[in-house]
Design a protein around this motif. Structure first.
Motif, PDB file in Angstrom:
ATOM      1  N   GLY A  44       0.767  -1.231   0.000  1.00  0.00           N
ATOM      2  CA  GLY A  44       0.000   0.000   0.000  1.00  0.00           C
ATOM      3  C   GLY A  44       0.798   1.280   0.000  1.00  0.00           C
ATOM      4  O   GLY A  44       0.261   2.338   0.361  1.00  0.00           O
ATOM      5  N   TYR A  45       2.048   1.216  -0.422  1.00  0.00           N
ATOM      6  CA  TYR A  45       2.901   2.398  -0.451  1.00  0.00           C
ATOM      7  C   TYR A  45       3.311   2.730  -1.883  1.00  0.00           C
ATOM      8  O   TYR A  45       3.201   1.899  -2.789  1.00  0.00           O
ATOM      9  N   ARG A  46       3.808   3.937  -2.069  1.00  0.00           N
ATOM     10  CA  ARG A  46       4.349   4.361  -3.362  1.00  0.00           C
ATOM     11  C   ARG A  46       5.858   4.147  -3.335  1.00  0.00           C
ATOM     12  O   ARG A  46       6.587   4.909  -2.693  1.00  0.00           O
ATOM     13  N   ALA A  47       6.322   3.108  -3.995  1.00  0.00           N
ATOM     14  CA  ALA A  47       7.736   2.752  -4.000  1.00  0.00           C
ATOM     15  C   ALA A  47       8.425   3.454  -5.168  1.00  0.00           C
ATOM     16  O   ALA A  47       7.982   3.333  -6.320  1.00  0.00           O
ATOM     17  N   ILE A  48       9.501   4.172  -4.865  1.00  0.00           N
ATOM     18  CA  ILE A  48      10.181   5.011  -5.854  1.00  0.00           C
ATOM     19  C   ILE A  48      11.679   4.694  -5.817  1.00  0.00           C
ATOM     20  O   ILE A  48      12.302   4.781  -4.758  1.00  0.00           O
ATOM     21  N   ALA A  49      12.241   4.332  -6.961  1.00  0.00           N
ATOM     22  CA  ALA A  49      13.671   4.002  -7.018  1.00  0.00           C
ATOM     23  C   ALA A  49      14.325   4.758  -8.161  1.00  0.00           C
ATOM     24  O   ALA A  49      14.140   4.395  -9.332  1.00  0.00           O
ATOM     25  N   PRO A  50      15.068   5.816  -7.870  1.00  0.00           N
ATOM     26  CA  PRO A  50      15.784   6.518  -8.935  1.00  0.00           C
ATOM     27  C   PRO A  50      17.087   5.824  -9.299  1.00  0.00           C
ATOM     28  O   PRO A  50      17.686   5.121  -8.479  1.00  0.00           O
ATOM     29  N   ASP A  51      17.507   5.997 -10.541  1.00  0.00           N
ATOM     30  CA  ASP A  51      18.918   5.818 -10.873  1.00  0.00           C
ATOM     31  C   ASP A  51      19.621   7.050 -10.328  1.00  0.00           C
ATOM     32  O   ASP A  51      19.349   8.179 -10.784  1.00  0.00           O
ATOM     33  N   LEU A  52      20.476   6.897  -9.341  1.00  0.00           N
ATOM     34  CA  LEU A  52      21.183   8.046  -8.798  1.00  0.00           C
ATOM     35  C   LEU A  52      22.152   8.613  -9.831  1.00  0.00           C
ATOM     36  O   LEU A  52      22.561   7.912 -10.766  1.00  0.00           O
ATOM     37  N   ARG A  53      22.517   9.873  -9.679  1.00  0.00           N
ATOM     38  CA  ARG A  53      23.325  10.518 -10.719  1.00  0.00           C
ATOM     39  C   ARG A  53      24.613   9.736 -10.983  1.00  0.00           C
ATOM     40  O   ARG A  53      25.283   9.243 -10.066  1.00  0.00           O
ATOM     41  N   GLY A  54      24.919   9.583 -12.279  1.00  0.00           N
ATOM     42  CA  GLY A  54      26.065   8.788 -12.711  1.00  0.00           C
ATOM     43  C   GLY A  54      25.708   7.378 -13.105  1.00  0.00           C
ATOM     44  O   GLY A  54      26.563   6.646 -13.610  1.00  0.00           O
ATOM     45  N   TYR A  55      24.456   6.976 -12.884  1.00  0.00           N
ATOM     46  CA  TYR A  55      24.048   5.594 -13.117  1.00  0.00           C
ATOM     47  C   TYR A  55      22.878   5.510 -14.094  1.00  0.00           C
ATOM     48  O   TYR A  55      22.009   6.394 -14.124  1.00  0.00           O
ATOM     49  N   GLY A  56      22.839   4.399 -14.825  1.00  0.00           N
ATOM     50  CA  GLY A  56      21.685   4.066 -15.641  1.00  0.00           C
ATOM     51  C   GLY A  56      21.307   5.173 -16.598  1.00  0.00           C
ATOM     52  O   GLY A  56      22.132   5.697 -17.346  1.00  0.00           O
ATOM     53  N   GLN A  57      20.029   5.556 -16.562  1.00  0.00           N
ATOM     54  CA  GLN A  57      19.515   6.561 -17.485  1.00  0.00           C
ATOM     55  C   GLN A  57      19.533   7.973 -16.916  1.00  0.00           C
ATOM     56  O   GLN A  57      19.044   8.907 -17.550  1.00  0.00           O
ATOM     57  N   THR A  58      20.093   8.140 -15.724  1.00  0.00           N
ATOM     58  CA  THR A  58      20.239   9.470 -15.127  1.00  0.00           C
ATOM     59  C   THR A  58      21.521  10.116 -15.627  1.00  0.00           C
ATOM     60  O   THR A  58      22.506   9.432 -15.921  1.00  0.00           O
ATOM     61  N   ASP A  59      21.531  11.427 -15.697  1.00  0.00           N
ATOM     62  CA  ASP A  59      22.711  12.155 -16.165  1.00  0.00           C
ATOM     63  C   ASP A  59      23.949  11.800 -15.343  1.00  0.00           C
ATOM     64  O   ASP A  59      23.852  11.509 -14.139  1.00  0.00           O
ATOM     65  N   ALA A  60      25.107  11.886 -15.985  1.00  0.00           N
ATOM     66  CA  ALA A  60      26.394  11.619 -15.339  1.00  0.00           C
ATOM     67  C   ALA A  60      27.310  12.819 -15.555  1.00  0.00           C
ATOM     68  O   ALA A  60      28.072  12.869 -16.524  1.00  0.00           O
ATOM     69  N   PRO A  61      27.236  13.828 -14.686  1.00  0.00           N
ATOM     70  CA  PRO A  61      28.104  15.000 -14.847  1.00  0.00           C
ATOM     71  C   PRO A  61      29.580  14.612 -14.789  1.00  0.00           C
ATOM     72  O   PRO A  61      29.953  13.591 -14.201  1.00  0.00           O
ATOM     73  N   ALA A  62      30.421  15.428 -15.402  1.00  0.00           N
ATOM     74  CA  ALA A  62      31.852  15.127 -15.449  1.00  0.00           C
ATOM     75  C   ALA A  62      32.585  15.551 -14.185  1.00  0.00           C
ATOM     76  O   ALA A  62      33.574  14.929 -13.792  1.00  0.00           O
ATOM     77  N   ASP A  63      32.112  16.585 -13.514  1.00  0.00           N
ATOM     78  CA  ASP A  63      32.799  17.159 -12.366  1.00  0.00           C
ATOM     79  C   ASP A  63      32.655  16.265 -11.139  1.00  0.00           C
ATOM     80  O   ASP A  63      31.549  15.857 -10.776  1.00  0.00           O
ATOM     81  N   ILE A  64      33.763  15.958 -10.474  1.00  0.00           N
ATOM     82  CA  ILE A  64      33.731  15.086  -9.291  1.00  0.00           C
ATOM     83  C   ILE A  64      32.862  15.681  -8.187  1.00  0.00           C
ATOM     84  O   ILE A  64      32.153  14.960  -7.475  1.00  0.00           O
ATOM     85  N   ASP A  65      32.855  16.999  -8.040  1.00  0.00           N
ATOM     86  CA  ASP A  65      32.044  17.628  -7.001  1.00  0.00           C
ATOM     87  C   ASP A  65      30.547  17.394  -7.205  1.00  0.00           C
ATOM     88  O   ASP A  65      29.760  17.584  -6.269  1.00  0.00           O
ATOM     89  N   SER A  66      30.170  16.971  -8.407  1.00  0.00           N
ATOM     90  CA  SER A  66      28.762  16.681  -8.675  1.00  0.00           C
ATOM     91  C   SER A  66      28.295  15.397  -8.004  1.00  0.00           C
ATOM     92  O   SER A  66      27.093  15.097  -8.024  1.00  0.00           O
ATOM     93  N   TYR A  67      29.216  14.641  -7.409  1.00  0.00           N
ATOM     94  CA  TYR A  67      28.874  13.339  -6.828  1.00  0.00           C
ATOM     95  C   TYR A  67      28.969  13.329  -5.301  1.00  0.00           C
ATOM     96  O   TYR A  67      28.961  12.263  -4.695  1.00  0.00           O
ATOM     97  N   THR A  68      29.039  14.489  -4.700  1.00  0.00           N
ATOM     98  CA  THR A  68      29.024  14.525  -3.239  1.00  0.00           C
ATOM     99  C   THR A  68      27.630  14.192  -2.720  1.00  0.00           C
ATOM    100  O   THR A  68      26.623  14.352  -3.418  1.00  0.00           O
ATOM    101  N   ASN A  69      27.572  13.738  -1.470  1.00  0.00           N
ATOM    102  CA  ASN A  69      26.268  13.504  -0.851  1.00  0.00           C
ATOM    103  C   ASN A  69      25.423  14.770  -0.858  1.00  0.00           C
ATOM    104  O   ASN A  69      24.200  14.709  -1.082  1.00  0.00           O
TER     105      ASN A  69
END
Length: 329
Positions: free
Chosen positions: A50-75
């Protein structure tokens, strides 16, 4: 109950999101080398409850954008993505579920934005206070004695090329080695000098395995065959920057309701989380409501023991959200 896919463009990235079910939102955060699909069993279980389950591809993975800058991957950067996802679905809060890098992400989210977090359910990677030194200094010291993937992954381009040249072989080896069917810390028997990751990982048995079908593996592998691994590896390269950015939270406790689940053969619990990770967890998370060890499971506990993990998640969600039709506004 149909699984659907869509994209959310916010916080500077276009993020792919898989969703199933309706009701209170539960957001799943994966690790390396995974995609949203690592949670597909739990999406179905949570949606059925009975819940709405949501699973993103986090940035850098799958079909989500993968920025080049390392600082784009901080928590801090990826937490911005999660908060944008909450805004997109019109929710002030959600329950967050995390494993591996996703675990560290939701722990820090609970520190930075507790008002947006109804509770966290974390698999295998317990919360621990900020260490006194930058992580790379600790890894370099360990790598003087033996191979350590954390150290090996730091140099841009090196692991990227090795893993991208043999993506299916790497994924099979690393998934198998992290499971209860192998002792991952045996990779520490190899010297760091002149050694690649594939040199230390064991040969994987032919698929299917007792916990992973050929079709499931093909779904995961197809994404990395297409994208390579640089996006995921950049999360490792951002860990020192995470350490710097978390200085204001060095002595902070996680105050939101929390649940912890781990496999009895998990290598992170054995070798990467300190001498007494559960004692540290309990000392740092005052509203820790349950700790559950799952037998005969390793780091991929949500695949290795999918039914048990799904049942635990739904039980914990019932404690956190008494009305499954509630949608936080």
């Amino acid at each position: 109950m149909e699984l659907t896919h869509r994209f959310v463009t916010a916080n500077g990235v276009r993020m792919h999101v898989a969703e199933q079910g309706a009701g209170y939102p539960v957001i799943f955060c994966h690790g390396f080398p995974h995609t949203w699909f690592i949670w597909h069993h739990q999406l179905a279980a949570v949606a059925a409850a009975g819940y709405r389950a949501i699973a993103p591809d986090l940035r850098g993975y799958g079909q989500t954008d993968a920025p080049a800058d390392i600082d784009s991957y901080t928590n801090r950067a990826v937490i911005g993505d999660l908060l944008a996802l909450l805004d997109d679905i019109g929710a002030e809060q959600a329950v967050f579920v995390g494993l591996d890098f996703g675990a560290a992400l939701v722990w820090e989210l609970a520190l930075r934005a507790p008002e947006r977090v109804r509770g966290v359910i974390v698999l295998n990677n317990p919360f621990a206070p900020r260490p006194p030194r930058a992580p790379s200094q600790l890894w370099a010291k360990a790598a003087a004695r033996h191979f350590l993937h954390l150290h090996y992954f730091q140099q841009p381009g090196v692991a990227d090329a090795e893993l991208a040249a043999r993506p299916r072989d790497f994924l099979a080896r690393v998934y198998y080695s992290l499971s209860a069917d192998y002792h991952y810390l045996d990779t520490w028997q190899f010297p760091a000098e002149g050694t690649g990751y594939l040199d230390v990982l064991p040969e994987a048995p032919p698929l299917p395995w007792r916990w992973l079908t050929e079709a499931e593996f093909d779904t995961l592998a197809a994404e990395f065959e297409r994208t390579g691994f640089t996006g995921g590896l950049n999360w490792y390269r951002a860990l020192d920057r995470n350490w710097e950015l978390a200085a204001d939270y060095a002595d902070a406790s996680v105050t939101v309701p929390a649940y912890f689940v781990y496999g009895d053969h998990d290598p992170d619990m054995e070798g990467f989380s300190g001498r007494d990770p559960l004692a540290t967890l309990r000392a740092s998370v005052p509203d820790l409501r349950a700790v559950t060890e799952i037998a005969d499971a390793g780091h991929l506990v949500q695949l290795e023991r999918a039914g048990e993990v799904g049942a635990l998640l739904t039980a914990h969600l019932r404690e956190l959200v008494t009305d499954t039709s509630e949608v936080p506004a």
